[in-house]
Design an enzyme around this catalytic site. Structure first.
Site, short mmCIF file in Angstrom:
data_model
loop_
_atom_site.label_atom_id
_atom_site.label_comp_id
_atom_site.label_asym_id
_atom_site.label_seq_id
_atom_site.Cartn_x
_atom_site.Cartn_y
_atom_site.Cartn_z
N HIS A 84 0.88 -1.17 0.15
CA HIS A 84 -0.14 -0.04 -0.07
C HIS A 84 0.88 1.27 -0.06
O HIS A 84 1.83 1.34 0.83
CB HIS A 84 -0.88 -0.07 1.30
N ASP A 163 -15.12 2.60 7.37
CA ASP A 163 -14.28 3.51 7.02
C ASP A 163 -14.88 4.42 6.08
O ASP A 163 -14.54 5.55 6.41
CB ASP A 163 -13.05 2.85 6.29
N ARG A 170 -14.45 12.74 8.47
CA ARG A 170 -13.22 13.34 8.85
C ARG A 170 -13.04 14.45 7.72
O ARG A 170 -12.51 15.47 8.19
CB ARG A 170 -12.18 12.35 8.90
N SER A 185 -7.66 3.69 9.34
CA SER A 185 -8.29 3.67 8.04
C SER A 185 -7.51 2.81 6.84
O SER A 185 -8.15 1.93 6.34
CB SER A 185 -8.50 5.30 7.48
N LYS A 189 -8.69 -1.40 6.09
CA LYS A 189 -8.98 -1.88 4.73
C LYS A 189 -7.91 -3.19 4.17
O LYS A 189 -8.32 -4.06 3.59
CB LYS A 189 -9.06 -0.81 3.62
N1 URA Z 1 -5.81 7.00 3.16
C1 URA Z 1 -6.99 6.28 3.68
O1 URA Z 1 -7.70 5.11 3.04
N2 URA Z 1 -7.43 6.66 4.72
C2 URA Z 1 -6.94 7.97 5.03
O2 URA Z 1 -7.25 8.38 6.34
C3 URA Z 1 -6.02 8.65 4.70
C4 URA Z 1 -5.45 8.05 3.39
#
Ligand code: URA
Length: 429
Positions: A84, A163, A170, A185, A189
């Protein structure tokens, strides 16, 4: 057990620690819509200022994961490992890395989101390939992982669904830039996707989400901690995002550059970062293979072609070409002392390559070619950038940004290193 949302909010506001059961209750009650958005907004702001201790963050992330399904990849015959990136400009690394690591013998389940803002999304890049489809069923994902080893597709609605609601809150409450909230977050995932190992490419610099190296190190160690706590073998690599990666920024342009690198050519920095991440992934997957060999002998390219075909794409199809092009030239002789990744990203975005809202379409052809690198000596009138757009008005809006995206000096400059720290230790190790 039942808790009171106002009491939990007040406790966090005053710097207290929440016990894991209270955090689980809060997120479950929010998912059931028994805790209101305004209460969760207040909690997010309290977390923004007070943070979450490691055991609070573990419970918070676990509750996010448990809000949906966790893919079971344990039946695959290959070891699973994913990557990621926290988001960079010209970051087409996944397009090369996923098939490369699959060619080394791993299964790479890259379930991705779309790009928002100045950093492009991997799905948007692949969607510039005619016929390619981002949405796969879980059965298709498993089948492709077993046969080809490489999947890049849209993360289904079922992975950490809470999320999406938390991120939307947010976004409108000024609480995006919080290390525990970003970490949970991202990691919820990735963990829900079912990978056994994970490498995190944490970007630092002008074009990155976090500009400061100390904060990026903290983000990296926090995510490593969360991954390890959930049984995912996680390592982070910090990489420099002051200047754009490679030469191309924009969807089809980045696919072209991907093919260059898979063909054994392409920019050095793209190859260097891809191989560095691939080596970590291969190590985490327990494979004894040199990724450079798989890149140079054409195996990674063959796997890329299989991966594109398996998702309906034609790897030989013509990619979109912009109807309008414009060259930006150097106003004087000198040395390129900096190229600002953020400004190049904003330029590509204004040219049509990115979206402002998640439902906006993107242009496949739009983007920027960066024709020089930091440290290059240039003549007056020498081309520095080529802008690509489908709409001439986009060129007008992008021009003022790209004109301030570089600096020129008179003395030689040394390029800053691309690979910064590797983070193996979590925050609590
Ligand atoms: N990418 C995400 O998936 N979540 C965040 O909070 C910031 C970047």
């Amino acid at each position: 057990m039942s808790f009171s949302a106002p009491e939990l909010i007040a406790a966090k506001r005053d710097g207290g620690a929440l016990n894991p059961a209270a955090i689980t209750w809060l997120l479950e009650a929010y998912a059931r819509r028994e805790v209101a958005d305004e209460q969760m907004s207040a909690m997010l702001m309290a977390i923004f200022f007070r943070g979450l201790a490691p055991d609070e963050l573990r419970a918070w992330t676990a509750a996010m994961i448990d809000s949906g399904e966790r893919l079971d990849l344990s039946g695959l015959s290959r070891p699973t490992v994913d990557k990621h990136s926290t988001g960079g400009v010209g970051d087409k690394i996944s397009l090369i890395l996923v098939p490369l690591v699959a060619a080394c013998g791993a299964a790479v389940p890259q379930l991705s989101g779309r790009g928002l803002g100045h950093t492009g999304g991997t799905l948007d890049k692949l969607e510039s390939i005619p016929g390619w489809r981002a949405n796969l069923t879980n059965e298709e994902i498993l089948d492709q992982l077993e046969t080809i080893g490489a999947v890049v597709c849209a993360a289904g609605e079922g992975l950490a669904p809470i999320d999406k609601r938390l991120y939307a809150l947010r976004d409108v409450t000024g609480t995006v830039e919080s290390i525990p909230l970003i970490s949970s977050s991202i990691m919820s995932k990735k963990i829900a996707e079912g990978t056994a190992s994970l490498v995190l490419d944490v970007k630092v610099g002008r074009g990155a989400f976090i500009k400061d190296e100390a904060q990026s190190l903290l983000l990296a160690a926090t995510m490593v901690d969360i991954g390890r706590g959930q049984g995912v073998n996680t390592v982070a690599q910090l990489s420099n995002m002051n200047a754009p990666l490679g030469r191309c920024v924009g969807n089809a342009l980045e696919v072209r550059e991907t093919l260059d690198v898979l063909g054994g050519a392409g920019p050095d920095d793209v190859r260097e970062l891809t191989l560095a991440l691939a080596r970590i992934m291969v190590e985490l997957a327990g494979l004894d293979v040199d990724p450079a060999e798989k890149l140079d002998d054409g195996s990674a390219l063959a796997t890329y072609r299989d991966m594109i075909r398996a998702q309906g794409g034609d790897p030989d199809a013509q990619l979109a070409v912009a109807t309008h092009r414009e060259t930006v030239t150097s106003p004087r002789e000198g040395v390129v002392t900096s190229i600002d990744a953020l400004k190049v990203g904003v330029t590509a975005w204004r040219l049509g390559a990115g979206r402002a809202r998640k439902e906006d379409p993107v242009s496949a052809a739009a983007g920027v070619e960066v024709l020089v690198r930091e440290g290059d000596r240039v003549e007056a009138g020498q081309p520095l950038f080529e802008l690509h757009a489908d709409d001439v008005a986009h060129l007008d809006s992008a021009r003022p940004v790209i004109e301030t995206a570089f600096t020129l000096g008179d003395d030689a400059v040394t390029r800053s290193p691309l690979l910064l720290a590797r983070v193996d230790q979590g925050l609590t190790d």
